[in-house]
Design a protein around this motif. Structure first.
Motif, PDB file in Angstrom:
ATOM      1  N   ALA A  36      21.936 -10.955  -0.675  1.00  0.00           N
ATOM      2  CA  ALA A  36      21.108  -9.789  -0.338  1.00  0.00           C
ATOM      3  C   ALA A  36      21.243  -9.462   1.151  1.00  0.00           C
ATOM      4  O   ALA A  36      21.263  -8.289   1.545  1.00  0.00           O
ATOM      5  N   GLU A  37      21.333 -10.473   1.995  1.00  0.00           N
ATOM      6  CA  GLU A  37      21.527 -10.231   3.434  1.00  0.00           C
ATOM      7  C   GLU A  37      22.884  -9.573   3.695  1.00  0.00           C
ATOM      8  O   GLU A  37      23.000  -8.675   4.539  1.00  0.00           O
ATOM      9  N   ASP A  39      24.465  -7.616   1.605  1.00  0.00           N
ATOM     10  CA  ASP A  39      24.365  -6.228   1.136  1.00  0.00           C
ATOM     11  C   ASP A  39      23.508  -5.372   2.063  1.00  0.00           C
ATOM     12  O   ASP A  39      23.885  -4.248   2.399  1.00  0.00           O
ATOM     13  N   GLU A  40      22.348  -5.891   2.434  1.00  0.00           N
ATOM     14  CA  GLU A  40      21.344  -5.058   3.105  1.00  0.00           C
ATOM     15  C   GLU A  40      21.397  -5.141   4.623  1.00  0.00           C
ATOM     16  O   GLU A  40      20.862  -4.282   5.310  1.00  0.00           O
ATOM     17  N   ILE A  41      21.987  -6.179   5.169  1.00  0.00           N
ATOM     18  CA  ILE A  41      22.041  -6.326   6.635  1.00  0.00           C
ATOM     19  C   ILE A  41      23.486  -6.172   7.127  1.00  0.00           C
ATOM     20  O   ILE A  41      23.790  -5.257   7.885  1.00  0.00           O
ATOM     21  N   LYS A  44      25.362  -2.935   6.095  1.00  0.00           N
ATOM     22  CA  LYS A  44      24.716  -1.656   6.412  1.00  0.00           C
ATOM     23  C   LYS A  44      24.534  -1.393   7.893  1.00  0.00           C
ATOM     24  O   LYS A  44      24.276  -0.266   8.287  1.00  0.00           O
ATOM     25  N   ASN A  45      24.619  -2.446   8.715  1.00  0.00           N
ATOM     26  CA  ASN A  45      24.379  -2.263  10.148  1.00  0.00           C
ATOM     27  C   ASN A  45      25.675  -2.316  10.938  1.00  0.00           C
ATOM     28  O   ASN A  45      26.706  -2.753  10.433  1.00  0.00           O
ATOM     29  N   ALA A 158      28.847   0.800   6.092  1.00  0.00           N
ATOM     30  CA  ALA A 158      28.046   1.758   5.311  1.00  0.00           C
ATOM     31  C   ALA A 158      28.752   3.105   5.235  1.00  0.00           C
ATOM     32  O   ALA A 158      29.492   3.484   6.145  1.00  0.00           O
ATOM     33  N   ARG A 379      14.294  -5.925   4.802  1.00  0.00           N
ATOM     34  CA  ARG A 379      15.600  -5.586   4.235  1.00  0.00           C
ATOM     35  C   ARG A 379      15.925  -6.344   2.955  1.00  0.00           C
ATOM     36  O   ARG A 379      16.500  -5.783   2.040  1.00  0.00           O
ATOM     37  N   VAL A 380      15.569  -7.622   2.897  1.00  0.00           N
ATOM     38  CA  VAL A 380      15.971  -8.397   1.720  1.00  0.00           C
ATOM     39  C   VAL A 380      14.798  -8.743   0.802  1.00  0.00           C
ATOM     40  O   VAL A 380      14.999  -9.278  -0.280  1.00  0.00           O
TER      41      VAL A 380
END
Ligand code: FES
Ligand SMILES: [Fe+2]
Length: 381
Positions: A36-37, A39-41, A44-45, A158, A379-380
């Motif tokens: 999840a980190e 994918d979401e961190i 995306k950053n 992203a 985020r996660v």
């Protein structure tokens, strides 16, 4: 002592005012949370990838791991840096398996020889003329967003990257109080004096948290607290906005024994002289500013329990060209790194213990780490 006086491992405790809770142990070991980190961190950053000067000329490339993606970062014929997913558009073979290297004018897939230009366009493939309907741009390598700042190449996977100003430069502003406070160091004009890589057996968040606090400084950093005596009080430079820790009175430079440093960076202001500033740029960069050099850390999370840290020591080009002895200056932060990463590895060992099921606690000088935990949780989940 009777067992009644001890708190059972799983029991919830009400926190006293001076303590805040940390993330639970599973955040540092769980594969699903790590995914999840990614994918979401990390996907995306903005992610700091390579030192732009390491791509000296067109065709030089480096491959970097960002989350689950391998990315090729390379300099094009026009001198601009491009980045592409390291995946062949034919059947997906990894194009470059080397960490770095140089190609003459194209990247050729070792499987069926599809060939891509330095701009990512498909330029050749066996029997390509027999397939005139293949568009060479749309079957080119997938591009990754690129931004150069402080002499480093920052990438974003992203489709629509977040604002660089609000995220990366925003983190610097939050810490230094002004986006210009880092400009004086002219980091992009400095040159690599030394690079050391550390393979740390700890979750990336252990390393971020450790960088953010100085409660540990008096215990594990004897050399650093000699140079920056205020660190012995346990409040990190990052605890205050715009604060730089002052060198001790007898200290001449930011070196392992407090002896004189190298030629000072000309833009450094009187306020910044004889001071140390530290900045965390989420999610994976840690920058240290002192009057004669900059220590720049990039973290590459490889698994829930393993993080590669690349640390660059950057000096004025004339210092590097002159062959000046930078050992004492490098040695100070190299020791700090080793001391810090040992501590992170020691904590990582406990993350699966039932004693840490509910996590640990933050003392007041660490409370600001709670904001980092909130940022991760947002985020996660
Ligand atoms: S997988 Fe790359 S050419 Fe076939
Ligand atoms: Fe430390």
């Amino acid at each position: 002592m009777t067992t009644g006086e001890l708190s059972p491992a799983h029991e919830a405790q009400t926190l006293p005012e001076s303590l805040r809770e940390t993330l639970a142990g599973r955040y540092y070991t769980d594969r699903d949370i790590f995914r999840a980190e990614q994918d979401e961190i990390f996907h995306k950053n903005w992610f700091c990838s390579v030192l732009a000067a390491d791509l000296e000329r067109p065709g030089r490339f480096e491959t970097v791991q960002i989350g689950r993606e391998s990315v090729i970062v390379t300099r094009g014929r026009d001198g601009k840096v491009n980045a592409f997913l390291n995946v062949c558009r034919h059947r997906g073979a990894r194009l470059c398996t080397e960490e770095s290297g140089e190609v003459r004018r194209s990247f050729q897939c070792p499987y069926h020889a599809w060939t891509y230009g330095l701009d990512g366009k498909l330029v050749a493939a066996p029997n390509l003329t027999a397939m005139p309907d293949i568009d060479k741009v749309s079957y080119g390598l997938h591009r990754v967003h690129v931004r150069e700042w402080l002499g480093y190449v920052w990438l974003c996977l992203a489709d629509r990257p977040p604002s660089f100003d609000e995220t990366v430069i925003g983190d610097v502003t939050t810490r230094l109080g002004s986006p210009d406070a880092i400009v004086e160091y002219g980091v992009e004009n400095l040159r690599l004096g030394r690079r050391i890589s550390y393979d740390v057996k700890a979750n990336w968040k252990q390393i971020v948290e450790n960088f953010m606090e100085c409660y540990h400084c008096a215990t594990i950093h004897p050399e650093l607290t000699e140079v920056l005596p205020e660190f012995a009080d346990g409040l990190a430079a990052q605890y205050f906005v715009g604060h730089g820790a002052e060198f001790g009175e007898q200290v001449q430079g930011f070196t392992v024994d407090g002896s004189a440093g190298l030629a000072p960076i000309p833009g450094v202001t009187a306020d910044q002289d004889r001071r140390y500033y530290a900045i965390t740029v989420r999610p994976q960069v840690f920058i240290n500013l002192v009057p004669d050099h900059v220590v720049f850390h990039r973290m590459f999370p490889l698994s829930p329990e393993r993080t590669l840290v690349l640390c660059d020591w950057l000096y004025l080009p004339e210092v590097v060209d002159s062959g000046a002895d930078i050992d004492k200056s490098v040695e100070l932060f190299h020791r700090v790194n080793q001391q810090d990463f040992d501590a992170c590895e020691r904590c990582q060992l406990a993350m699966d213990s039932r004693s840490y099921d509910r996590g640990g606690v933050l003392v007041p000088s660490e409370h600001h780490i709670g904001e980092f935990h909130d940022w991760v949780r947002e985020r996660v989940g």
